[in-house]
Design a protein around this motif. Structure first.
Motif, PDB file in Angstrom:
ATOM      1  N   LEU A  40       0.812  -1.213   0.000  1.00  7.00           N
ATOM      2  CA  LEU A  40       0.000   0.000   0.000  1.00  7.00           C
ATOM      3  C   LEU A  40       0.847   1.266   0.000  1.00  7.00           C
ATOM      4  O   LEU A  40       0.320   2.364  -0.175  1.00  7.00           O
ATOM      5  CB  LEU A  40      -0.961  -0.006   1.194  1.00  7.00           C
ATOM      6  N   THR A  41       2.153   1.116   0.169  1.00  5.59           N
ATOM      7  CA  THR A  41       3.052   2.268   0.011  1.00  5.59           C
ATOM      8  C   THR A  41       3.425   2.480  -1.451  1.00  5.59           C
ATOM      9  O   THR A  41       4.118   3.439  -1.781  1.00  5.59           O
ATOM     10  CB  THR A  41       4.347   2.076   0.825  1.00  5.59           C
ATOM     11  N   ALA A  61      -4.335  -5.380  -3.932  1.00  9.50           N
ATOM     12  CA  ALA A  61      -3.216  -4.436  -3.829  1.00  9.50           C
ATOM     13  C   ALA A  61      -2.129  -4.708  -4.855  1.00  9.50           C
ATOM     14  O   ALA A  61      -1.134  -3.974  -4.908  1.00  9.50           O
ATOM     15  CB  ALA A  61      -2.623  -4.484  -2.429  1.00  9.50           C
ATOM     16  N   TYR A  72      -6.236  -1.403   7.030  1.00 10.07           N
ATOM     17  CA  TYR A  72      -5.133  -0.816   6.271  1.00 10.07           C
ATOM     18  C   TYR A  72      -5.660   0.007   5.101  1.00 10.07           C
ATOM     19  O   TYR A  72      -5.134   1.091   4.794  1.00 10.07           O
ATOM     20  CB  TYR A  72      -4.199  -1.901   5.725  1.00 10.07           C
ATOM     21  N   TRP A  73      -6.675  -0.527   4.429  1.00 12.43           N
ATOM     22  CA  TRP A  73      -7.248   0.188   3.277  1.00 12.43           C
ATOM     23  C   TRP A  73      -7.869   1.509   3.721  1.00 12.43           C
ATOM     24  O   TRP A  73      -7.705   2.540   3.056  1.00 12.43           O
ATOM     25  CB  TRP A  73      -8.299  -0.680   2.597  1.00 12.43           C
ATOM     26  N   VAL A 103      -4.981   4.023   4.678  1.00 12.27           N
ATOM     27  CA  VAL A 103      -4.233   4.619   3.570  1.00 12.27           C
ATOM     28  C   VAL A 103      -5.079   5.678   2.854  1.00 12.27           C
ATOM     29  O   VAL A 103      -4.555   6.705   2.414  1.00 12.27           O
ATOM     30  CB  VAL A 103      -3.732   3.525   2.595  1.00 12.27           C
ATOM     31  N   GLU A 104      -6.381   5.466   2.776  1.00 16.11           N
ATOM     32  CA  GLU A 104      -7.244   6.460   2.147  1.00 16.11           C
ATOM     33  C   GLU A 104      -7.318   7.729   2.995  1.00 16.11           C
ATOM     34  O   GLU A 104      -7.310   8.849   2.468  1.00 16.11           O
ATOM     35  CB  GLU A 104      -8.647   5.878   1.936  1.00 16.11           C
TER      36      GLU A 104
END
Length: 308
Positions: A49-50, A76, A297-298, A301-302
């Motif tokens: 996700l980075t 991802a 995590y999703w 990150v948003e």
């Protein structure tokens, strides 16, 4: 830079309770849903996700949970070419979260435990392609050690998160850069190196691990932040403290894995240990605001994208 994560993939059975039960006590709870988890898969997703290219190396069963555990990784864009299906059922973690966000986890290794160092030639192409290798302790330690030896021999960097806490070969600790541990894991690591530091202060444990030859150490302290230890170019030892980011925790499951995954990704970019840990802290702190491990995590990150 390509990141390889060699580790566990689990199906998480998620339960909620007002409080954790006492021995012999039965409580009513909620939840009961199954979601993707496992320390290896969690860290792979966080790294991906980075924006990095990430390969997941591990094993799942030939059962319904096998698809569940790779769902978010596929989304991802994680390379799953080295995730094998075996006859042993997919690993299972029973995750119980009480109303303050604290969790209690029982892990059944399943397919994660059905591998041995004598037959891991199948991971060699992944190790050859990768620039940095991230591992944890939810797969057999002989496999962790063998993979690390093959990777280090090629002059590449290994990041080891000694979680859950298990006794390992001292060689592995002395080639982990960094060694990522919490308070209890740091004491066990010290014990593996012949040091008795059970009653020592955290900063003294970090210093002792460095003095014993560990290249760098990240000692996570939960709400107290983390200690970052490394050897300086002048040959001395440096240990600094990084503050935590105060948040209202809803569910802390997977926060440590979020931290390790982003830490490894930022180190792969060539960032300093301090800057990498800061980015990891920001991401992990955001994940605890949401329920679940990989699903949080999703959302994190948003939110972070929106704050830029």
């Amino acid at each position: 830079m390509t990141i390889a994560v060699f580790g566990s993939l689990n199906a998480d059975l998620n339960l909620t309770v007002a409080r954790h039960p006492q021995p012999g006590e039965t409580l009513l709870g909620g939840g009961g849903g199954v979601s993707a988890g496992g320390k290896g898969a969690n860290q792979a997703l966080a790294a991906a996700l980075t924006g990095h290219q990430v390969m997941m190396i591990g094993q799942v069963g030939k059962d319904a949970n096998a698809q569940v555990v790779v769902e978010f990784l596929q989304k991802a864009g994680v390379d799953l070419s080295f995730v094998r299906q075996v006859d042993t059922p997919t690993g299972l973690a029973v995750v119980t979260v009480e109303q303050e966000g604290e969790n209690f986890i029982i892990v059944v290794p399943g397919a994660n435990g059905a591998m041995n160092s004598g037959e891991i030639e199948w991971i060699n192409p992944a190790l050859h392609q990768a620039d940095i290798l991230v591992m944890q302790a939810e797969i057999p330690q002989d496999c962790i050690l063998e993979a690390a030896k093959r990777f280090v021999e090629s002059g590449k960097r290994v990041v080891l998160n000694l979680a859950p806490a298990i006794a390992v070969n001292p060689w592995l600790l002395l080639h982990s850069n960094p060694l990522v541990v919490n308070e209890s894991e740091s004491r066990l690591a010290a014990s593996c190196l012949g040091l008795n530091l059970n009653n020592a202060e955290d900063i003294d444990v970090a210093k002792a691990l460095l003095e014993a030859g560990v290249p760098s150490v990240v000692l996570t302290l939960g709400s107290q932040g983390s200690l970052l230890g490394e050897h300086t170019s002048e040959g001395s030892i440096s240990v600094s403290h990084l503050d935590a980011i105060p948040v209202q925790s809803v569910d802390a499951v997977g926060a440590g894995d979020a931290f390790t995954g982003v830490l490894a990704a930022k180190l792969a970019e060539g960032q300093s240990l301090q800057d990498s840990a800061l980015a990891a802290t920001r991401f992990a702190s955001e994940t605890v605001k949401y329920p679940g491990a990989q699903s949080s995590y999703w959302q994190a990150v948003e939110t972070l994208k929106g704050n830029r």
